[in-house]
Design a protein around this motif. Structure first.
Motif, mmCIF file in Angstrom:
data_model
loop_
_atom_site.group_PDB
_atom_site.id
_atom_site.type_symbol
_atom_site.label_atom_id
_atom_site.label_comp_id
_atom_site.label_asym_id
_atom_site.label_seq_id
_atom_site.Cartn_x
_atom_site.Cartn_y
_atom_site.Cartn_z
ATOM 1 N N SER A 111 0.915 -1.247 0.065
ATOM 2 C CA SER A 111 0.002 0.149 0.145
ATOM 3 C C SER A 111 0.957 1.404 -0.058
ATOM 4 C CB SER A 111 -0.913 -0.021 1.301
ATOM 5 O OG SER A 111 -1.700 -1.054 1.167
ATOM 6 N N GLY A 112 2.154 1.188 -0.176
ATOM 7 C CA GLY A 112 2.963 2.087 -0.159
ATOM 8 C C GLY A 112 4.490 1.868 -0.106
ATOM 9 N N TYR A 113 5.396 2.740 -0.390
ATOM 10 C CA TYR A 113 6.820 2.534 -0.266
ATOM 11 C C TYR A 113 7.376 3.786 0.400
ATOM 12 C CZ TYR A 113 11.491 1.396 -1.716
ATOM 13 O OH TYR A 113 13.003 1.083 -1.919
ATOM 14 N N LEU A 114 8.352 3.520 1.397
ATOM 15 C CA LEU A 114 8.971 4.759 2.197
ATOM 16 C C LEU A 114 10.499 4.278 2.567
ATOM 17 C CD1 LEU A 114 7.825 7.481 2.840
ATOM 18 C CD2 LEU A 114 7.418 6.397 5.277
ATOM 19 N N ASN A 115 11.206 5.292 1.932
ATOM 20 C CA ASN A 115 12.576 5.159 2.428
ATOM 21 C C ASN A 115 12.718 5.459 4.012
ATOM 22 O OD1 ASN A 115 15.684 6.099 2.655
ATOM 23 N ND2 ASN A 115 15.474 5.465 0.401
ATOM 24 N N LYS A 116 13.729 4.687 4.548
ATOM 25 C CA LYS A 116 13.914 4.676 5.995
ATOM 26 C C LYS A 116 14.281 6.193 6.439
ATOM 27 C CE LYS A 116 14.774 -0.315 6.498
ATOM 28 N NZ LYS A 116 15.614 -1.134 6.965
ATOM 29 N N SER A 117 14.926 6.912 5.560
ATOM 30 C CA SER A 117 15.399 8.221 5.951
ATOM 31 C C SER A 117 14.351 9.227 5.977
ATOM 32 C CB SER A 117 16.486 8.549 4.858
ATOM 33 O OG SER A 117 16.227 8.584 3.695
ATOM 34 N N ALA A 118 13.235 8.774 5.520
ATOM 35 C CA ALA A 118 11.949 9.584 5.528
ATOM 36 C C ALA A 118 11.609 10.489 6.599
ATOM 37 C CB ALA A 118 10.787 8.995 4.956
#
Length: 224
Positions: free
Chosen positions: A110-117
């Protein structure tokens, strides 16, 4: 049960690095409407924890790392979506959106997020995904648009099949054919076949060229 049925969003974190899990828990602890109910370090642990929580305390969202030991995060994602299609999964990674976001969305994330967000983006993503939405950063949206525009004419890592991409990632980490076979449960000659396809699709001749190719593609991230 899945879905937001209580005032508090119940989250499971699947990541093999303790420092990452602690960081995520700290970010989520600042939100009164979010509670981390479990954490797991490996793919099998994620699957077991999800099954247990859905049968008892409940779970609204899984935060899932791509690079998990024992079972690759993308394989875990596929198994979760088959067993619990309504359970939202938000993928986390240190890899650029260009390399993995499209693949994750296609597999049901349902989504993709970089850990540094930014922590605010992390919380926004958790809330949107838990509510049944899809969270796309501008970079992910651009990667999806590019993939749609390219269609069957894709080139580079995006053109690899799911299994080829697993082998590709492990090869570029310096693992041998035998090591990859052991990790993925494949015969060495099968891994060698995947390796040959990967070299052909990426236009590289050996593992050194492939590693340089992967590094080059990692730098050219949309919006980055």
């Amino acid at each position: 049960m899945t879905g937001v049925l209580t005032d508090t969003l119940r989250v499971l974190i699947g990541d093999d690095h303790r420092i990452v899990r602690e960081g995520l828990k700290q970010i989520l602890a600042d939100a009164p409407d979010v509670r981390v109910v479990a954490e797991a370090q490996t793919g099998p642990e994620v699957l077991a924890q999800v099954a247990q929580l859905l049968g008892s305390a409940g779970l609204d969202l899984v935060l899932l790392d791509i690079a998990l030991p024992d079972i690759d995060g993308l394989d875990v994602l596929q198994q979760l979506k088959r067993a619990h299609p309504k359970l939202p999964v938000l993928m986390l990674s240190t890899y650029p959106e260009k390399q993995y976001a499209v693949r994750c969305i296609k597999l049901g994330a349902s989504g993709y997020l970089n850990k540094s967000a930014d922590p605010d983006d992390m919380l926004a993503a958790v809330r949107k995904v838990a509510a049944g939405g899809v969270f796309l950063t501008p970079a992910t949206a651009e990667a999806l648009a590019t993939a749609v525009g390219q269609g069957s004419a894709q080139a580079g890592p995006e053109a690899l099949s799911h299994r080829e991409h697993q082998v590709y990632r492990l090869l570029t980490q310096g693992q041998t054919v035998s090591e990859i076979g052991a990790q993925l449960g494949l015969a060495p000659n099968t891994v060698s076949t995947y390796r040959a396809r990967i070299l052909e699709k990426t236009g590289t001749k050996n593992d050194v060229e492939l590693a340089l190719y992967a590094e080059r593609h990692a730098r050219h991230r949309p919006g980055g």
